[in-house]
Design a protein around this motif. Structure first.
Motif, PDB file in Angstrom:
ATOM      1  N   TRP A 277       9.190 -22.141  24.294  1.00 28.22           N
ATOM      2  CA  TRP A 277       9.186 -22.573  22.878  1.00 28.22           C
ATOM      3  C   TRP A 277      10.335 -22.637  22.228  1.00 28.22           C
ATOM      4  CZ3 TRP A 277      10.403 -19.622  18.776  1.00 28.22           C
ATOM      5  CH2 TRP A 277      10.083 -19.941  17.444  1.00 28.22           C
ATOM      6  N   ALA A 278      11.107 -21.731  22.625  1.00 28.71           N
ATOM      7  CA  ALA A 278      12.478 -21.796  22.145  1.00 28.71           C
ATOM      8  C   ALA A 278      13.305 -22.886  21.923  1.00 28.71           C
ATOM      9  CB  ALA A 278      13.111 -20.321  22.574  1.00 28.71           C
ATOM     10  N   GLY A 279      13.387 -23.552  23.191  1.00 32.10           N
ATOM     11  CA  GLY A 279      14.325 -24.632  23.405  1.00 32.10           C
ATOM     12  C   GLY A 279      15.600 -24.309  23.868  1.00 32.10           C
TER      13      GLY A 279
ATOM     14  N   SER B 141      21.052 -17.172  21.911  1.00 26.15           N
ATOM     15  CA  SER B 141      21.489 -16.114  22.748  1.00 26.15           C
ATOM     16  C   SER B 141      20.305 -15.331  22.980  1.00 26.15           C
ATOM     17  CB  SER B 141      22.820 -15.556  22.325  1.00 26.15           C
ATOM     18  OG  SER B 141      22.530 -15.209  20.984  1.00 26.15           O
ATOM     19  N   GLU B 142      19.377 -15.221  21.802  1.00 24.69           N
ATOM     20  CA  GLU B 142      18.411 -14.144  21.600  1.00 24.69           C
ATOM     21  C   GLU B 142      17.209 -14.907  21.013  1.00 24.69           C
ATOM     22  OE1 GLU B 142      18.021  -9.418  21.547  1.00 24.69           O
ATOM     23  OE2 GLU B 142      18.209 -10.226  19.491  1.00 24.69           O
ATOM     24  N   ALA B 143      15.915 -14.556  21.297  1.00 23.92           N
ATOM     25  CA  ALA B 143      14.792 -14.965  20.837  1.00 23.92           C
ATOM     26  C   ALA B 143      13.762 -13.934  20.712  1.00 23.92           C
ATOM     27  CB  ALA B 143      14.095 -16.209  21.704  1.00 23.92           C
TER      28      ALA B 143
ATOM     29  N   GLY C 101      -4.300 -10.594  12.325  1.00 22.95           N
ATOM     30  CA  GLY C 101      -3.355 -10.818  13.453  1.00 22.95           C
ATOM     31  C   GLY C 101      -2.465 -11.984  12.945  1.00 22.95           C
ATOM     32  N   SER C 102      -1.438 -12.072  13.601  1.00 23.57           N
ATOM     33  CA  SER C 102      -0.186 -12.893  13.227  1.00 23.57           C
ATOM     34  C   SER C 102       0.863 -13.127  14.450  1.00 23.57           C
ATOM     35  CB  SER C 102       0.670 -12.230  12.157  1.00 23.57           C
ATOM     36  OG  SER C 102       1.356 -11.292  12.563  1.00 23.57           O
ATOM     37  N   VAL C 103       1.230 -14.125  14.461  1.00 27.41           N
ATOM     38  CA  VAL C 103       2.146 -14.536  15.530  1.00 27.41           C
ATOM     39  C   VAL C 103       3.424 -14.997  14.696  1.00 27.41           C
ATOM     40  CG1 VAL C 103       2.568 -15.884  17.558  1.00 27.41           C
ATOM     41  CG2 VAL C 103       0.019 -15.028  17.263  1.00 27.41           C
ATOM     42  N   GLU C 104       4.791 -14.516  15.022  1.00 25.88           N
ATOM     43  CA  GLU C 104       5.891 -14.808  14.557  1.00 25.88           C
ATOM     44  C   GLU C 104       6.940 -14.866  15.749  1.00 25.88           C
ATOM     45  OE1 GLU C 104       6.371 -15.229  11.118  1.00 25.88           O
ATOM     46  OE2 GLU C 104       4.521 -14.401  10.192  1.00 25.88           O
ATOM     47  N   ALA C 105       7.968 -15.936  15.592  1.00 28.96           N
ATOM     48  CA  ALA C 105       8.908 -15.944  16.479  1.00 28.96           C
ATOM     49  C   ALA C 105      10.301 -16.326  15.984  1.00 28.96           C
ATOM     50  CB  ALA C 105       8.411 -16.721  17.674  1.00 28.96           C
ATOM     51  N   TRP C 106      11.267 -16.058  16.171  1.00 30.32           N
ATOM     52  CA  TRP C 106      12.619 -16.815  15.849  1.00 30.32           C
ATOM     53  C   TRP C 106      13.706 -16.542  16.774  1.00 30.32           C
ATOM     54  CZ3 TRP C 106      10.659 -12.151  14.089  1.00 30.32           C
ATOM     55  CH2 TRP C 106      11.326 -10.990  14.180  1.00 30.32           C
ATOM     56  N   THR C 107      14.621 -17.446  16.678  1.00 28.79           N
ATOM     57  CA  THR C 107      15.909 -17.338  17.415  1.00 28.79           C
ATOM     58  C   THR C 107      17.100 -16.971  16.478  1.00 28.79           C
ATOM     59  OG1 THR C 107      16.616 -19.502  17.723  1.00 28.79           O
ATOM     60  CG2 THR C 107      14.951 -18.807  19.191  1.00 28.79           C
ATOM     61  N   ASP C 108      18.214 -16.568  17.280  1.00 33.74           N
ATOM     62  CA  ASP C 108      19.444 -16.698  16.604  1.00 33.74           C
ATOM     63  C   ASP C 108      20.250 -18.062  16.569  1.00 33.74           C
ATOM     64  OD1 ASP C 108      20.421 -16.743  19.155  1.00 33.74           O
ATOM     65  OD2 ASP C 108      21.428 -14.686  19.082  1.00 33.74           O
TER      66      ASP C 108
ATOM     67  N   SER D 149      19.079 -22.486  16.104  1.00 36.31           N
ATOM     68  CA  SER D 149      18.397 -23.039  14.994  1.00 36.31           C
ATOM     69  C   SER D 149      17.046 -22.421  14.804  1.00 36.31           C
ATOM     70  CB  SER D 149      18.292 -24.520  15.657  1.00 36.31           C
ATOM     71  OG  SER D 149      17.409 -24.637  16.814  1.00 36.31           O
ATOM     72  N   ASP D 150      16.577 -22.551  13.750  1.00 35.79           N
ATOM     73  CA  ASP D 150      15.183 -22.004  13.172  1.00 35.79           C
ATOM     74  C   ASP D 150      14.128 -22.761  13.554  1.00 35.79           C
ATOM     75  OD1 ASP D 150      13.293 -20.717  11.993  1.00 35.79           O
ATOM     76  OD2 ASP D 150      14.180 -20.362   9.999  1.00 35.79           O
ATOM     77  N   ARG D 151      13.442 -22.599  14.492  1.00 35.09           N
ATOM     78  CA  ARG D 151      12.167 -23.562  14.723  1.00 35.09           C
ATOM     79  C   ARG D 151      11.197 -23.239  14.038  1.00 35.09           C
ATOM     80  NH1 ARG D 151      10.434 -24.987  20.356  1.00 35.09           N
ATOM     81  NH2 ARG D 151       9.429 -26.395  19.076  1.00 35.09           N
ATOM     82  N   GLY D 152      11.056 -22.268  13.260  1.00 40.04           N
ATOM     83  CA  GLY D 152       9.694 -22.016  12.212  1.00 40.04           C
ATOM     84  C   GLY D 152       8.623 -21.637  13.035  1.00 40.04           C
TER      85      GLY D 152
END
Length: 526
Positions: free
Chosen positions: A17-19, A23-25, A35-42, A44-47
């Motif tokens: 998913w992160a593409g 360097s860290e996701a 419930g919830s599902v959240e994700a991000w990287t350091d 570009s912000d993929r949303g």
């Protein structure tokens, strides 16, 4: 699938998913009731949109016990997978310490059964049965004359079957509702016998009664978390229906299949009547009729007067019964772009008896004393303002206040007798919480993101049960030696890693908080 396998699968899905370009996701999944599902990287912000949910679909078992999962993945494929059943949610991190705590007007199950509602072996009152039979027979005769065929009703139920259903809900139904079930087991054709509503089978009545919690509720689910539960507004008309979010002794028996349900109220307010029929699908419940008999009478009266509509090919009659004309008063007033309006004139044009919630937005300076004409307000919000003066002494019923502004003075709140929910945000100056100690009913407070120099002032709020802080504020609070043992629920705003949330909880409660950890490597991305 064991936890190690779950962690690896989630790490693989997260990398896909992160593409590129990070360097860290981080991935966080909360599997509790909310419930919830959240994700991000350091990078570009993929949303966190639909693509994330699709990417994680099937990666973890839905029937796994409630817990939170977190994956921290490096670009070289190394990952750390952690999980804890003692954190309810992450980003924001949430924990309910006292699951039995309820916000005001939101009673738990176990409400005492009203006198006269005990199930008995007595048959349905013969006089009531005769009256209801006559009304049903006249409806059937007129319906047949209009449509050319008899109404599609399921056969009536026996006294024994009705008594068995009552034993399961531990309450005797009103005599006229019992009589209706003696004659018609269910209005499966939605014929119009109860106007826009239709009554369900006894089996459905029992099933709905025991769904989630006993009885019926309005608005959001009855087990809504403490950090989300809002003000319960007065029902329409006032004084007839108890101002509660749910009641063990509201017994739903039908609806209109459009998120509106009807129930017999066996536990009315002082001005109400046992057996009255209420509609409880909206945030504000309203009285439909004083009894099932009154509903039937209104429908038959409308048919006699020709107040009905029938669409070709539709077996239902749209009957314009009197109870459909009960005036609904909109309890929410929204005033946008306050800076361009004469606020006094806007407020003055409203019916003070109809408004229980008022939200103002996009202004410069506002003094909430302007709302005093609306003295039935229970909820007020002032959003995107420059300065808010919270003069609310003239709002004696106010329970919830939200201020989003650059400046405010909390001294104006001092001593308010009913305010229990306060949210402050956006303030550009240091905030002194001292005046809040004068609020006898302050129960829930949201102050994340504010500069609170004396954060230990929170310890003086002895009645505070639900609190929202940010991680920096909580760190300072713990450093001051305060643990707020009375808290029933805590929210830590923003992105909070699971290890941080666990450490916060350990310090707050001085007890072990479970945390399992697995490490591994996916190898370099191909």
């Amino acid at each position: 699938m064991d936890l190690g396998e779950i962690g690896r699968t989630l790490a693989e899905r997260l990398r896909d998913w992160a593409g590129d370009g990070w360097s860290e996701a981080v991935l966080q999944i909360s599997m509790g009731a909310w419930g919830s599902v959240e994700a991000w990287t350091d990078g570009s912000d993929r949303g966190n949109g639909r693509d994330l949910l699709d990417a994680m679909h099937g990666a973890y078992p839905r029937d796994h016990p409630p817990a939170v999962y977190e994956v921290r993945l490096r670009a070289d494929g190394a990952y750390r997978f952690t999980t804890s059943p003692d954190v309810d949610r992450l980003s924001p991190a949430r924990r309910v310490f006292d699951p039995d705590f309820r916000c005001p007007q939101r009673p738990s199950p176990g409400m005492p059964r009203p006198a006269g509602a005990e199930p008995t072996s007595a048959p349905t009152d013969p006089a009531v049965l005769r009256e209801v039979s006559a009304l049903v027979a006249e409806f059937a005769e007129r319906y047949t004359a209009i449509t050319g065929h008899a109404p599609d009703w399921e056969p009536g139920r026996s006294e024994e079957e009705i008594a068995a259903a009552e034993a399961r809900i531990q309450a005797r139904l009103p005599e006229d509702l019992r009589a209706l079930y003696r004659l018609i087991g269910r209005d499966s054709g939605e014929t119009g016998l109860l106007g826009y509503f239709a009554h369900d089978s006894l089996d459905t009545v029992v099933e709905d009664y025991h769904y989630s919690w006993p009885g019926a509720y309005r608005g959001a689910a009855c087990d809504e978390p403490q950090y989300r539960a809002g003000v319960v507004f007065e029902a329409v008309p006032p004084g007839r229906i108890k101002r509660v979010s749910r009641n063990d002794w509201w017994v739903s028996f039908g609806g209109n299949h459009s998120d509106q349900w009807i129930a017999v109220d066996l536990d009315p307010a002082e001005g109400g009547r046992s057996g009255q029929v209420i509609e409880h699908g909206d945030e504000v419940a309203q009285l439909i009729a004083s009894s099932v008999t009154e509903m039937l009478t209104d429908v038959v009266t409308a048919l006699r007067a020709g107040r009905f509509t029938r669409h070709e090919g539709d077996p239902r009659l749209e009957v314009q019964a009197a109870f459909h004309d009960v005036p609904y008063k909109n309890h929410v007033l929204l005033v946008r772009d306050v800076a361009k309006l004469d606020l006094t004139a806007e407020i003055g044009a409203e019916d003070p008896e109809a408004i229980q919630s008022c939200h103002l937005s996009d202004g410069i300076d506002v003094d909430l004393a302007v709302l005093e004409r609306l003295d039935g307000l229970r909820e007020v919000g002032a959003h995107r303002m420059k300065t808010v003066v919270p003069n609310v002494a003239g709002l004696p019923l106010l329970e919830s206040l939200t201020i989003t502004a650059e400046q405010t003075d909390l001294n104006a709140l001092s001593g308010h007798p009913t305010l229990w929910d306060l949210t402050l945000s956006g303030l550009a100056h240091p905030v002194d919480l001292t005046p809040l100690a004068t609020l006898p009913n302050l129960t829930r407070l949201t102050v994340n993101g504010l500069d609170i120099p004396a954060i230990d002032q929170l310890a003086r709020l002895k009645g505070l049960r639900v609190l929202t802080l940010d991680a920096s504020q909580l760190t300072r609070l713990l450093a001051s030696g305060n643990r707020l043992p009375q808290l029933a629920a805590l929210t830590i705003s923003g992105r909070v890693l699971l290890a941080e949330a666990v450490e916060f909880l350990r310090q707050l409660r001085g007890t072990d908080v479970r945390l399992e950890e697995f490490t591994g490597s996916l190898g370099p991305s191909v």
